[in-house]
Design an enzyme around this catalytic site. Structure first.
Site, PDB file in Angstrom:
ATOM      1  CD  GLU A 313     -44.223 -10.772 -49.165  1.00 12.83           C
ATOM      2  OE1 GLU A 313     -44.401 -11.913 -49.633  1.00 12.83           O
ATOM      3  OE2 GLU A 313     -45.012 -10.215 -48.393  1.00 12.83           O
ATOM      4  CB  CYS A 409     -48.810 -16.513 -45.107  1.00 14.47           C
ATOM      5  SG  CYS A 409     -47.792 -15.034 -45.236  1.00 14.47           S
TER       6      CYS A 409
END
Lengths: 648, 648
Positions: A313, A409
């Site tokens: 990521e 998240c």
């Protein structure tokens, strides 16, 4: 003039914006209640969160196994933070009740000495502080602490805050430069900024010192994460990523390039900027500046999304911005908004404001569906559903927004940003200086030397560039009112009480200093032409292509409007655009049409390669919608970067 | 006319070709001796093979642990196969001694009952036939058997062949449709074709029957590999890929699309085609035809490389042909050459011959360096070294050819193909029909009704299109001589003894039927213009780009000739090419120049996106080299698909 500012308090703002009010209300009435149900695993067919389940185990209210990743309470921290922001603006007893329930659970799980990491409490506290790299203990504390601060400020209730201060004090006793203390630092930055905010509230220097310690300790030799891997049996997970992924390969003050996990990088930048502001630490601010340039000048999508690689990521390398395999996590764009505002607080420059706006209206907002109840984690700039479904290297890309994620998240991160938009709209200082960074309708209060000024802002932004500000004040007050002049506006006019005003401009901000009094009306009118944008030719992916924008909004082509095979479409060489606001389309958007061409695929079946013949094209009207609104009409192709006819 | 043919025996051919003779001699003098040293782990700084080491363990000559993947002896099988092919052409006592040494080792490892899988002999024979999916037992047998057949035909020595027949007989006793027999089939096809060749040599129908069983058993319900996973503890490796990856999700006769591991798919196709030929099995041939079309009409690079995805070294989906992340394994292109020849044996059609040539001169040949001692496993069509080094999703791509690989199937596969080129050059049948599929200089013998005809072929192909054939024969003999008319040649002339001849053409082959006698000279002259090629617009990757070829060779741009940033280069709209043969460049190549443009990157530092301005281009001469010759001059960019000015 002292240009250092702080954000406007939420209690001083009431947003009634044409564009944003709907989102903010949706967050209160739909998104936050929905997220609460998901945190409780009460929505059928939705990936379970296990957050409340795990909390109940930790609180001893249930027996069972911890489930999900080791950072599930962080989602709840952000959720409570958002609820706090909502409650500043207006009462909502139902939400408050849910938050109190969650807080009771959290507090019930707290250990004698203050420790409060849910995963370790359930699975074994011998693991305390042994997996700093991937254990997320301090990350979770950071989010819970931010939630506690927000909730305390909104409600005055201090149970949660006191619990988190107890936990924070334990951390402060455990970590630090003193020889006997633990030399680790968080694998996922977040606590640093929370500590700085706790210092802001309490004035206790210990918290600031600890934040600075965590930041300066990163990257010091010997590298802590390497030591940790050596000390504890290295397993595959521990070995998967090394210090570079965690911005801990070299000291932060020496860093030049954004590296590793994108959310971690920008969260670190937020704390670095905050610390540099408080301590007037120029070296740290210079590091922030270098990282800002690395991110926004070489590694950012035109949507303000960052972190182009699914591998970790992460940031990859300069100009590596693939559209169809973009990671471009919603949280990373949110983090960039956070970082931008901190830079603005120190150095009012429209570079920061423009990027903040770019990320907010595009890469962040694309993270939620119009109904506020489904989400993108990954925000590609090009989607071909066949490829997404069949190419394992694009499995991170989703064609439609998801109801939840195993690691979720992003949804509560969107919620806390949307409910605190005023923090990004205005910053100000004690000398009366007021900056308007974003153009969001509402009523905002500003206090100058004891006199309260109210600014009523009316605008249909981002659909047009006219912003009207009406002033009321008990007494006339002299203060500088500055506003950002967006990069996309070739010209603008300012009138005060109907008379054109000359406005000095510095670093992209226009400054109006006068004695403001009740009845003053300021009218700012930005020209908002359609822009055809190109990327730096070093971005190999975008050569021969253009992206269309209008004002802050990046536009895209979607299959629903333009049919399949968007790769065959070309924007005309000198295109004409028409813009029509359609209140009933996709929540109310300006739809644009332009002339273009479609390459005719006249190849016979079975012909894969052949001698190049002149290409046939037909005229084709292209229909453009704002990028943030894509994927609200089912499965289909989408493109931001579109071929330009002819090219180059 | 019966058009079914078989390949020319290697003993009937002596290749002296301008282009290929150098490679064949290099294989004998450099590549095979080098590979032997590597198989013995005797080359410092080169990834060890462990092949001979493992054999010595299995033969009880050494103590130690098995190392490397479970299929290391397959490399040796291919190596011995290549040595056999060399020895048909000329004696080479040094190579023969090495092969005998290896064969002694293999035979010493054979078990009482004939079993001869090295990995299981060393690590535990309780695992016999328990991991059909990934254990490679039958795959290794297939390669050893092909090695044994080649070596026996070349030398008459039958020790190795007899050992492999014993092992094969054990397999025949173990597997089959009878109720008491094992229902598995190989996870990696290869043995099927070896069994068919063993049947060809021995006439024993059992081997043919077993080959047919293995082919028809694939994809039958219940799926064997699923059963195997369930029966034995599923581990991560077993679960990683399911039947689709192994062409065993549905019966092969029902398959329409190339799927899964590309080498496996084409090896299966080879055996399917062979079986359909021997058994006149039209259903099976129809399946071959569908798979051929799936591969070559929708899933093949212009270089003849196949298997575009690194995920499973596999076919992905129609028109998904990324250039810079291509897997395009050398072995898969070799397998396509194998498959093409089998199709040609059944159905002489230039579709097959053209593709065979395309793969051979491009995707196969790119697999070896000019020195014959370093290799590409992966053959990308575009390389940007920065991306290869920094993007983990491109870690399979190498910038320079490697000395060896952990899995090193490709180098010995190249060796066995180069040493048996005559098999692909001519096929023939008992009725005298002779097909020339490739244009390779040398002396070839053809026997028609007891009379031997010798064809002397002279050509500078692929550098020009003139092929001269001189006939000698004890008596005049009437037979049809057919040659492929390549797709890239817009016109050609044929003269016999200096007089232009009309040649009937069918399915892309020109047929000359006459009484051939000593002194006859046939001259074929193919026009060989530079071709500017386009890909089907469904190949998204290549839109607006063209590839340049001349004759069978695909050309590319390399940084060594054209500088960095090849993505900024454009071939001129109506380009002129000049071609110069340079004997001292890259082993002797035709270098081409063309006019083109270079996009000027005049962007200021720090500017990532901006309003589109007219693009500035400068004239630029582009220098093109054959794709196969790239990466012989150090690290640098390379591109096959190049922007075309203007586009579309």
């Amino acid at each position: 003039m002292n240009r250092i500012t702080r954000p406007l308090e939420l209690s001083m703002a009431k947003i009634t914006d044409f564009f944003w009010a709907r989102y903010i209300e949706l967050t209160r009435t739909e998104m936050l209640p929905y997220q609460w149900e998901v945190l409780n695993d009460r929505i059928p067919q939705v990936t379970p969160s296990y957050c409340i389940h795990n909390l109940r185990l930790a609180a001893g209210l249930e027996k069972g196994e911890y489930q999900g990743p080791n950072y599930q309470e962080s989602d709840l921290g952000k959720w409570i933070e958002a609820v706090g922001y909502v409650l500043v603006a207006r009462p909502d007893p139902a939400l408050e009740k849910k938050a109190d329930e969650a807080i009771d659970l959290i507090c019930a799980a707290q250990q004698e000495d203050g420790y409060l990491n849910i995963y370790n409490i359930v699975t074994g506290q011998e693991k305390r502080w042994t997996n700093m790299k991937d254990g997320h203990e301090l990350y979770c504390l950071g989010h819970l602490l931010e939630g506690a601060l927000s909730y305390y400020k909104a409600t005055g209730k201090d149970t949660f805050l006191n619990a988190m201060i107890r936990y924070t004090d334990l951390v402060d006793k455990t970590f630090g430069p003193e020889p006997e203390k633990h030399k680790g630092y968080p694998g996922h930055e977040e606590i640093e900024s929370a500590l700085i905010r706790l210092h802001e509230l309490t004035g206790n220097e210990r918290y600031l010192k600890l934040a600075k310690h965590f930041i300066d300790q990163r990257g010091q030799e010997p590298l802590y994460f390497d030591e940790e891997i050596n000390r504890y049996a290295p397993d595959a997970q521990r070995l998967a990523f090394r210090s570079r992924q965690y911005q801990a390969e070299i000291p932060v003050r020496e860093q030049h390039d954004a590296r590793g996990h994108a959310v971690r990088q920008v969260y670190l930048c937020v704390a670095m900027a905050e610390l540099s502001k408080i301590l007037d630490d120029k070296e740290l601010f210079a590091a922030c500046g270098r990282l800002w340039e690395s991110i926004t000048e070489r590694r950012m999508y035109i949507t303000g999304s960052i972190g182009s690689s699914a591998h970790g990521e992460a940031f990859s390398f300069d100009y590596d911005l693939p559209n169809d395999s973009a990671y471009a996590e919603t949280c990373a764009a949110i983090g960039l908004v956070f970082f931008a505002r901190r830079m603005l607080e120190i150095s009012p420059d429209s570079r920061y404001g423009d990027t903040m706006e770019r990320a907010l209206y595009n890469g962040v907002l694309s993270g939620i569906a119009l109904d506020g109840k489904s989400f993108f984690y990954v925000n590609p700039l090009e989607v071909w559903p066949d490829a997404v479904e069949k190419d394992p290297f694009k499995s991170h890309v989703k064609i439609e927004r998801q109801k939840w994620f195993g690691t979720s998240c992003c949804p509560p991160n969107v919620a806390r940003l949307l409910t605190s938009l005023a923090h990004y709209t205005f910053t100000l200082n004690n000398e009366g200086l007021l900056f308007m960074h974003l153009f969001i309708g509402g009523t905002y209060k500003h206090n100058v030397g004891g006199t309260e000024i109210t600014l009523d802002i009316e605008t249909r932004y981002p659909w047009d560039g006219l912003i009207k500000v009406s002033v009321s004040a008990a007494l006339p007050v002299n203060f500088p009112f500055a506003f950002r002049v967006p990069h996309w506006s070739p010209k603008y006019t300012v009138t005060i009480n109907g008379k054109e005003a000359a406005v000095p401009r510095k670093n992209g901000y226009a400054y109006l200093t006068r004695s403001w009094k009740t009845g003053d009306t300021l009218s700012i009118n930005f020209d908002m032409p359609v822009m055809v944008n190109r990327a730096n030719p070093a971005v190999r992916e975008n050569l021969g292509k253009v992206a269309v924008s209008k004002g802050p909004l990046i536009y895209c082509l979607e299959e629903a409007d333009n049919g399949k095979n968007l790769h065959l479409l070309y924007l005309a060489e000198n295109p004409d655009f028409t813009t029509v606001f359609k209140p009933d389309t996709l929540g109310g958007i300006s739809v644009m049409s332009s002339n273009g061409k479609e390459l005719i695929n006249n190849w016979p079946k079975g012909s894969l390669y052949r001698k190049a013949e002149p290409v046939l094209c037909a005229d084709k009207t292209l229909t453009w919608i704002p990028y943030y609104a894509w994927a609200n009409r089912g499965r289909g192709e989408m493109r931001v970067w579109v071929n330009h006819f002819p090219c180059p």
